[in-house]
Design a protein around this motif. Structure first.
Motif, PDB file in Angstrom:
ATOM      1  N   GLU A 307       0.811  -1.213   0.000  1.00  0.00           N
ATOM      2  CA  GLU A 307       0.000   0.000   0.000  1.00  0.00           C
ATOM      3  C   GLU A 307       0.843   1.262   0.000  1.00  0.00           C
ATOM      4  N   GLY A 308       2.175   1.078   0.034  1.00  0.00           N
ATOM      5  CA  GLY A 308       3.066   2.242   0.100  1.00  0.00           C
ATOM      6  C   GLY A 308       3.359   2.837  -1.272  1.00  0.00           C
ATOM      7  N   PRO A 309       4.303   3.761  -1.308  1.00  0.00           N
ATOM      8  CA  PRO A 309       4.673   4.421  -2.563  1.00  0.00           C
ATOM      9  C   PRO A 309       5.272   3.443  -3.577  1.00  0.00           C
ATOM     10  N   ILE A 310       4.989   3.699  -4.858  1.00  0.00           N
ATOM     11  CA  ILE A 310       5.503   2.856  -5.944  1.00  0.00           C
ATOM     12  C   ILE A 310       6.144   3.749  -7.010  1.00  0.00           C
ATOM     13  N   TYR A 311       7.300   3.323  -7.507  1.00  0.00           N
ATOM     14  CA  TYR A 311       7.957   4.063  -8.585  1.00  0.00           C
ATOM     15  C   TYR A 311       8.333   3.088  -9.689  1.00  0.00           C
ATOM     16  N   GLN A 312       8.193   3.556 -10.923  1.00  0.00           N
ATOM     17  CA  GLN A 312       8.604   2.733 -12.068  1.00  0.00           C
ATOM     18  C   GLN A 312       9.826   3.396 -12.689  1.00  0.00           C
ATOM     19  N   ILE A 313      10.912   2.633 -12.803  1.00  0.00           N
ATOM     20  CA  ILE A 313      12.114   3.227 -13.384  1.00  0.00           C
ATOM     21  C   ILE A 313      12.819   2.279 -14.347  1.00  0.00           C
ATOM     22  N   SER A 314      13.724   2.865 -15.090  1.00  0.00           N
ATOM     23  CA  SER A 314      14.712   2.069 -15.808  1.00  0.00           C
ATOM     24  C   SER A 314      16.059   2.638 -15.379  1.00  0.00           C
ATOM     25  N   ALA A 315      16.746   1.869 -14.554  1.00  0.00           N
ATOM     26  CA  ALA A 315      18.034   2.350 -14.046  1.00  0.00           C
ATOM     27  C   ALA A 315      19.005   2.567 -15.200  1.00  0.00           C
ATOM     28  N   LEU A 316      18.849   1.734 -16.247  1.00  0.00           N
ATOM     29  CA  LEU A 316      19.777   1.798 -17.373  1.00  0.00           C
ATOM     30  C   LEU A 316      19.543   3.043 -18.230  1.00  0.00           C
ATOM     31  N   SER A 317      18.292   3.279 -18.609  1.00  0.00           N
ATOM     32  CA  SER A 317      18.013   4.430 -19.480  1.00  0.00           C
ATOM     33  C   SER A 317      17.709   5.692 -18.671  1.00  0.00           C
ATOM     34  N   LYS A 318      17.737   5.580 -17.367  1.00  0.00           N
ATOM     35  CA  LYS A 318      17.474   6.679 -16.425  1.00  0.00           C
ATOM     36  C   LYS A 318      16.031   7.185 -16.467  1.00  0.00           C
ATOM     37  N   LYS A 319      15.158   6.395 -16.994  1.00  0.00           N
ATOM     38  CA  LYS A 319      13.757   6.812 -17.010  1.00  0.00           C
ATOM     39  C   LYS A 319      13.213   6.779 -15.572  1.00  0.00           C
ATOM     40  N   GLY A 320      12.662   7.893 -15.132  1.00  0.00           N
ATOM     41  CA  GLY A 320      12.035   7.953 -13.807  1.00  0.00           C
ATOM     42  C   GLY A 320      13.013   8.100 -12.645  1.00  0.00           C
ATOM     43  N   THR A 321      14.316   8.035 -12.902  1.00  0.00           N
ATOM     44  CA  THR A 321      15.258   8.063 -11.772  1.00  0.00           C
ATOM     45  C   THR A 321      15.401   9.458 -11.157  1.00  0.00           C
ATOM     46  N   GLU A 322      15.338  10.470 -12.020  1.00  0.00           N
ATOM     47  CA  GLU A 322      15.508  11.830 -11.513  1.00  0.00           C
ATOM     48  C   GLU A 322      14.342  12.208 -10.602  1.00  0.00           C
ATOM     49  N   GLN A 323      13.158  11.869 -11.081  1.00  0.00           N
ATOM     50  CA  GLN A 323      11.955  12.157 -10.295  1.00  0.00           C
ATOM     51  C   GLN A 323      12.027  11.436  -8.940  1.00  0.00           C
ATOM     52  N   LEU A 324      12.424  10.175  -8.999  1.00  0.00           N
ATOM     53  CA  LEU A 324      12.531   9.383  -7.768  1.00  0.00           C
ATOM     54  C   LEU A 324      13.496  10.050  -6.786  1.00  0.00           C
ATOM     55  N   CYS A 325      14.651  10.480  -7.279  1.00  0.00           N
ATOM     56  CA  CYS A 325      15.653  11.068  -6.377  1.00  0.00           C
ATOM     57  C   CYS A 325      15.158  12.382  -5.771  1.00  0.00           C
ATOM     58  N   LYS A 326      14.424  13.147  -6.563  1.00  0.00           N
ATOM     59  CA  LYS A 326      13.892  14.407  -6.023  1.00  0.00           C
ATOM     60  C   LYS A 326      12.904  14.115  -4.897  1.00  0.00           C
ATOM     61  N   GLU A 327      12.093  13.110  -5.110  1.00  0.00           N
ATOM     62  CA  GLU A 327      11.101  12.804  -4.070  1.00  0.00           C
ATOM     63  C   GLU A 327      11.769  12.223  -2.820  1.00  0.00           C
TER      64      GLU A 327
END
Ligand code: GTP
Ligand code: MG
Length: 387
Positions: A307-327
């Motif tokens: 039930e907690g927070p969920i993030y979808q990323i691609s560590a390789l292509s950096k998709k979603g990683t910047e947003q994750l780090c900001k949060e």
């Protein structure tokens, strides 16, 4: 350099020097009184955090550390010299535990922080101390007390704000590589990472956090499978855990099953760690279509009852990683800072046993009547210099 994060050592504080019995004997001074000096205190053993160290490896080879003994007292009211202390330098983040009692003697979480781990023995008293109106030629003295001896466990726990948790191959090292300057090895086989790595992430100009990449966990890790759970202790000081789940495992395993395994191992290791704030981060979304991602993610969340927070990323292509780090940064910034009280407490030295020893010795001898009053014979008492 070899990474050693757990060692056992023995620390021995110096014994206190003994007091001595001596009488002043000089020409033309027939009735010189007692002049036996006190011994010196034994040296203490300290641990001190040093940011220039990052492993406990030195202590693997050198296990016994002794501080100097106090010198015995001497005649002419000379006090023995205090034994020298020793200071053992340890990496920042080291915790010292007494092996016998399990008591944590110190958490050296800041550069320069110093904690006493073995107190030197108290000095013995020379006979000059026992002189009184009724006893002018006392022959009492006391021995120094023994220095404390302890077996210590030193554990180095990395100081990271965020810890990465996941199966081998989940992409933990790839993630830390893409968001920080750390460059741990990445490869398409399990157990690429053998020791923890730290990376500093700066998602915004004014702030940064430290992230720890530890070796992957597998089923049975709590019982020693794979690299076991020895590295989980490095996550104990993190404010947030990221559970990285590989949504497209190359060996066709089920991500939902994998995710549950990790949580089970975590629970077994420490319910306290399992209760830490944890976010679910699904990785390798670049390998899947949006529908596949949704479908597999749904399976994972259902299996975990998540039930907690969920993030979808691609560590390789950096998709979603910047947003994750900001949060992550926003989340960490609102966490309460370690209170000042805790800081103060960390500074305090552990209390040791024989603070009142000195007074007790004098009190005990106050009632002694066994020494005769001063008479001329006493002048023939040999001057005793104890070694
Ligand atoms: N396509 C794709 N591959 C990825 C991604 N993240 C990691 N990988 C690949 O997955 C493999 C394992 O990545 P690592 O970062 O070494 O995994 P790890 O979790 O650190 O693994 P251990 O150190 O063994 O525990 C490597 O071949 C990476 O290139 C991703 O987002 N997309
Ligand atoms: Mg790795």
């Amino acid at each position: 350099m070899k990474f050693v994060d757990e060692v056992e050592i023995r620390v021995e504080a110096g014994d206190g020097g003994n007091g001595v019995v001596s009488f002043r004997r000089e020409k033309y001074i027939p009735k010189g009184g007692p002049d036996g000096g006190d011994g010196g205190d034994g040296g203490d053993v300290y641990l001190e955090a040093d940011e220039n160290l990052n492993t406990l490896i030195d202590y693997q080879f050198e296990r016994i550390h002794r501080a100097q003994r106090g010198q015995n007292g001497m005649g002419k009211n000379c006090t023995g010299k205090r034994g020298e202390d020793i200071v053992l330098k340890v990496p920042v983040g080291t915790r010292a535990t007494d092996q016998e009692t399990g008591e944590v003697l110190g958490d050296l979480t800041r550069h320069g922080l110093r904690r006493m781990v073995a107190k030197g023995g108290f000095h013995g008293l020379g006979n000059a101390r026992f002189k009184s109106s009724t006893n002018r030629a006392p022959r009492q003295k006391t021995m120094g007390t023994p220095g404390e001896i302890r077996s210590l466990k030193l554990e180095l726990m990395l100081l990271a704000d965020v810890g990465l948790l996941g199966m081998p191959n989940a992409g933990k090292s790839t993630f830390i590589r893409s968001v920080s300057a750390a460059k741990p090895k990445v490869a398409d086989y399990p157990f690429t990472t053998l020791v923890p790595n730290l990376g500093v992430v700066r998602p915004v100009h004014h702030a940064s956090f430290v992230i720890a990449d530890i070796p992957g966990l597998i089923e049975g890790a709590a019982d020693g499978a794979g690299l076991g759970i020895q590295f989980l202790k490095h996550l104990e000081r993190c404010g947030l855990l990221l559970h990285l789940v590989d949504l497209a495992p190359y060996d066709g395993t089920d991500p939902a099953v994998q995710a549950v395994t990790i949580v089970n191992e975590l629970q077994q290791y420490s319910p306290k760690l399992a209760d830490k704030p944890r976010w679910l981060v699904v990785n390798k979304v670049d390998l899947l279509t949006d529908e596949e991602v949704e479908e597999r993610l749904a399976e994972v969340t259902e299996a975990l009852e998540w039930e907690g927070p969920i993030y979808q990323i691609s560590a390789l292509s950096k998709k979603g990683t910047e947003q994750l780090c900001k949060e992550i940064m926003t989340y960490l910034e609102q966490l309460p800072k370690p209170s000042e009280v805790e800081e103060e407490d960390a500074q305090a030295t552990t209390e040791f046993k024989w603070d009142s020893y000195h007074q007790e010795q004098l009190d005990a001898h106050d009632d002694d009547d066994d020494d005769d009053d001063f008479d001329d014979d006493d002048y023939d008492v040999e001057v005793v210099y104890q070694k």
